[in-house]
Design a protein around this motif. Structure first.
Motif, short mmCIF file in Angstrom:
data_model
loop_
_atom_site.label_atom_id
_atom_site.label_comp_id
_atom_site.label_asym_id
_atom_site.label_seq_id
_atom_site.Cartn_x
_atom_site.Cartn_y
_atom_site.Cartn_z
N LYS A 48 0.83 -1.19 0.00
CA LYS A 48 0.00 0.00 0.00
C LYS A 48 0.87 1.25 0.00
CE LYS A 48 -3.89 -2.13 2.42
NZ LYS A 48 -4.80 -2.04 3.60
N ASN A 49 0.22 2.39 -0.24
CA ASN A 49 0.89 3.70 -0.22
C ASN A 49 2.08 3.77 -1.17
OD1 ASN A 49 -0.88 4.79 1.77
ND2 ASN A 49 0.24 3.66 3.36
N SER A 92 -6.96 2.48 -6.62
CA SER A 92 -7.24 3.60 -5.72
C SER A 92 -8.64 4.09 -6.06
CB SER A 92 -6.21 4.72 -5.87
OG SER A 92 -6.43 5.75 -4.92
N ASN A 93 -8.93 5.33 -5.73
CA ASN A 93 -10.17 5.97 -6.15
C ASN A 93 -9.80 7.30 -6.78
OD1 ASN A 93 -12.62 7.84 -5.79
ND2 ASN A 93 -13.48 5.84 -5.25
N GLU A 137 -14.02 4.46 -8.44
CA GLU A 137 -13.12 3.34 -8.15
C GLU A 137 -12.23 3.05 -9.36
OE1 GLU A 137 -12.58 1.82 -5.29
OE2 GLU A 137 -14.03 3.20 -4.37
N TYR A 138 -10.94 2.86 -9.10
CA TYR A 138 -9.93 2.70 -10.15
C TYR A 138 -9.11 1.47 -9.86
CZ TYR A 138 -6.05 4.07 -13.28
OH TYR A 138 -5.10 4.12 -14.27
N SER A 139 -9.08 0.52 -10.82
CA SER A 139 -8.28 -0.69 -10.66
C SER A 139 -7.93 -1.20 -12.06
CB SER A 139 -9.06 -1.76 -9.90
OG SER A 139 -8.31 -2.96 -9.80
N GLY A 197 0.07 7.32 -2.83
CA GLY A 197 -0.89 6.60 -2.00
C GLY A 197 -1.71 5.54 -2.69
N MET A 198 -1.22 4.94 -3.79
CA MET A 198 -1.98 3.89 -4.46
C MET A 198 -1.64 2.52 -3.88
SD MET A 198 -2.16 5.09 -8.45
CE MET A 198 -3.56 3.98 -8.73
N THR A 199 -2.53 1.57 -4.11
CA THR A 199 -2.31 0.19 -3.71
C THR A 199 -1.82 -0.60 -4.93
OG1 THR A 199 -3.99 0.24 -1.99
CG2 THR A 199 -3.39 -1.92 -2.84
N GLN A 221 -9.37 10.35 -4.59
CA GLN A 221 -8.10 10.48 -3.88
C GLN A 221 -6.95 10.75 -4.85
OE1 GLN A 221 -10.30 7.66 -2.77
NE2 GLN A 221 -11.00 9.35 -1.47
N MET A 222 -6.97 10.11 -6.01
CA MET A 222 -5.90 10.30 -6.97
C MET A 222 -5.83 11.74 -7.45
SD MET A 222 -6.46 6.76 -9.14
CE MET A 222 -5.10 6.97 -10.29
#
Length: 448
Positions: free
Chosen positions: A233-234, A412-413, A386-388, A442-444, A416-417
């Motif tokens: 994460k992060n 991430s979302n 939502e972003y994946s 801060g992305m996963t 937040q991005m």
């Protein structure tokens, strides 16, 4: 091809169609001709695989009877009177649409700026073939490249003719040249693929075929023997400009007035609010000379102006056509794009304006992170943000590109991005969506 094409005869025919629609009972009408000419060549392993050529002049008539609207399309050679009467009959049988109308008389363009969109240069099929073969040969000459998926070149032109019952008549055409090559490096189960391309309105603005091929080969060779990294994460993810354009495209989609009206964007209630990190600006300008997305007027005959869509991180404008603007209680800003019988708002030359740090310094400032050169899949939910997406690229260690990475997912979302962006200064404005190298904190990352 390309060569100058006279649109006067098509404008006359479109005007006759509009006049016949009015006589058949339409209160308002417009007729549009979408013009297209293209020729392409594809090669693989030194041999021509395919050549294609196409030409089209696709007519459509849109009629309004009160608040009822209908559209009909046809190929050249149709009977004008029959088409007009059919469209009016369909409109009378259609449900009412309270927002459907032509652009207001005061908004339609009376003068058209010269945006220099048409290159009269000729390039033959033989020359297209030579360019594609040169690009492929340059890719194969890169150490480590074992084969290619092929190369292709194309030339073409497109544009529209538009006539409306409230006094607009105009036409424009633009040209396009392109060249691409896909290279494969490595052997057996360890093969890796990458590509390079270029596209421009003017032939003289194109990069050389050998340069495009060499870059494709170098990119493929650099990806050999990729690793998977641990799930974590992060992570700071850095988007290469080639993929950061898709990220900017997500922003454009989220501020499209049609999505706002349908309530299918997570930004539908955010007008006047901060949605991006302070200091970030996004602009849209349909009047850039030789701009890839430029047009002297939109699909409704309205000339748009340069707009700041997001200013200092604050949302200031939606993309609007006439009907979408009316639905939202606003006026069109000249972003109505014509696609056959439909008019929908869209961006033109959309730019995520650059920051003041170089790409190299941005990567150095990350320390440890993931540099993305390719995204896979369409895992973006514009309703929730939502972003994946699957991704490949390079791991960053100690501020330097360290080793290739594949088979990972970044998530991430977008909310937040958008608030965690740092922009480099290396924007390339050659395309209708432009963005520099982008770092997102801060992305996963899902790996092994």
């Amino acid at each position: 091809m390309p060569q100058t094409i006279d649109s006067a005869a098509l404008e006359t025919r479109a005007a006759e169609l509009v006049d016949l629609a009015r006589k058949a009972g339409a209160d308002q009408a417009d007729a549009v001709v979408l013009r297209g000419r293209s020729r392409s060549v594809s090669v693989r392993l030194g041999k021509v695989e395919a050549t294609d050529s196409s030409e089209s002049d696709d007519f459509s008539i849109r009629v309004f009877v009160g608040r009822r609207v209908a559209s009909v399309s046809a190929n050249p050679g149709f009977d004008l009177k029959v088409l007009a009467e059919r469209a009016v009959a369909m409109a009378k049988a259609s449900p009412e649409d309270p927002y459907a109308t032509l652009a207001d008389d005061t908004r339609i363009a009376r003068e058209f700026p010269d945006l220099d969109l048409f290159d009269p240069s000729e390039i033959s099929t033989e020359e297209l073939t030579e360019r594609a073969l040169e690009a492929e040969a340059a890719a194969l000459a890169v150490p480590g490249v074992t084969k290619t998926s092929g190369a292709g070149g194309s030339t073409g032109m497109g544009g529209l003719v538009l006539v409306t019952s409230n006094g607009f008549s105009g036409a424009y055409m633009g040209t396009r040249f392109s060249l691409s090559v896909s290279a494969i490096a490595g052997e057996g189960t360890k093969m890796e693929r990458d590509y390079d391309f270029d596209s421009a309105l003017f032939l003289s603005d194109m990069r050389g075929a050998a340069d495009i091929g060499r870059h494709a080969g170098e990119r493929a060779a650099a990806r050999v023997n990729p690793r998977q990294v641990d799930t974590q994460k992060n992570v700071t993810v850095v988007f290469d400009p080639r993929v950061s354009r898709s990220f900017a495209g997500h922003i454009a989609g989220a501020i499209n007035g049609a999505s706002v009206a349908r309530k299918t964007t997570f930004l539908k209630d955010k007008m006047g609010e901060r949605i991006l990190k302070a200091g970030i600006n996004l602009t849209d300008d349909p009047l850039i000379v030789r701009g890839s997305g430029s047009r002297p007027f939109d699909g409704e005959g309205v000339t748009g102006q340069k707009m700041t869509m997001i200013e200092d991180g604050i949302l200031r404008n939606w993309f609007l056509s006439t009907a979408t603007g009316r639905e939202l209680g606003l006026e069109t800003n000249g972003r109505g794009a014509r696609s056959g019988t439909a008019v929908n708002p869209s961006s033109t030359n959309f730019a995520l304006e650059p920051g003041d740090i170089s790409r190299e310094d941005l990567i150095r400032s990350v320390g440890t992170g993931f540099y993305v050169t390719e995204l896979i899949g369409h895992g973006v939910n514009m309703l929730t943000g939502e972003y994946s997406r699957g991704a490949s690229g390079y791991w960053i260690e100690n501020g330097e590109i360290a080793f290739p990475v594949s088979e990972v997912t970044i998530a991430s979302n977008l909310k937040q991005m958008f608030m965690a962006l740092t922009l480099a200064n290396d924007i390339d404005r050659s395309y209708s969506v432009a963005a520099p190298t982008i770092a997102v904190e801060g992305m996963t990352l899902a790996g092994k």
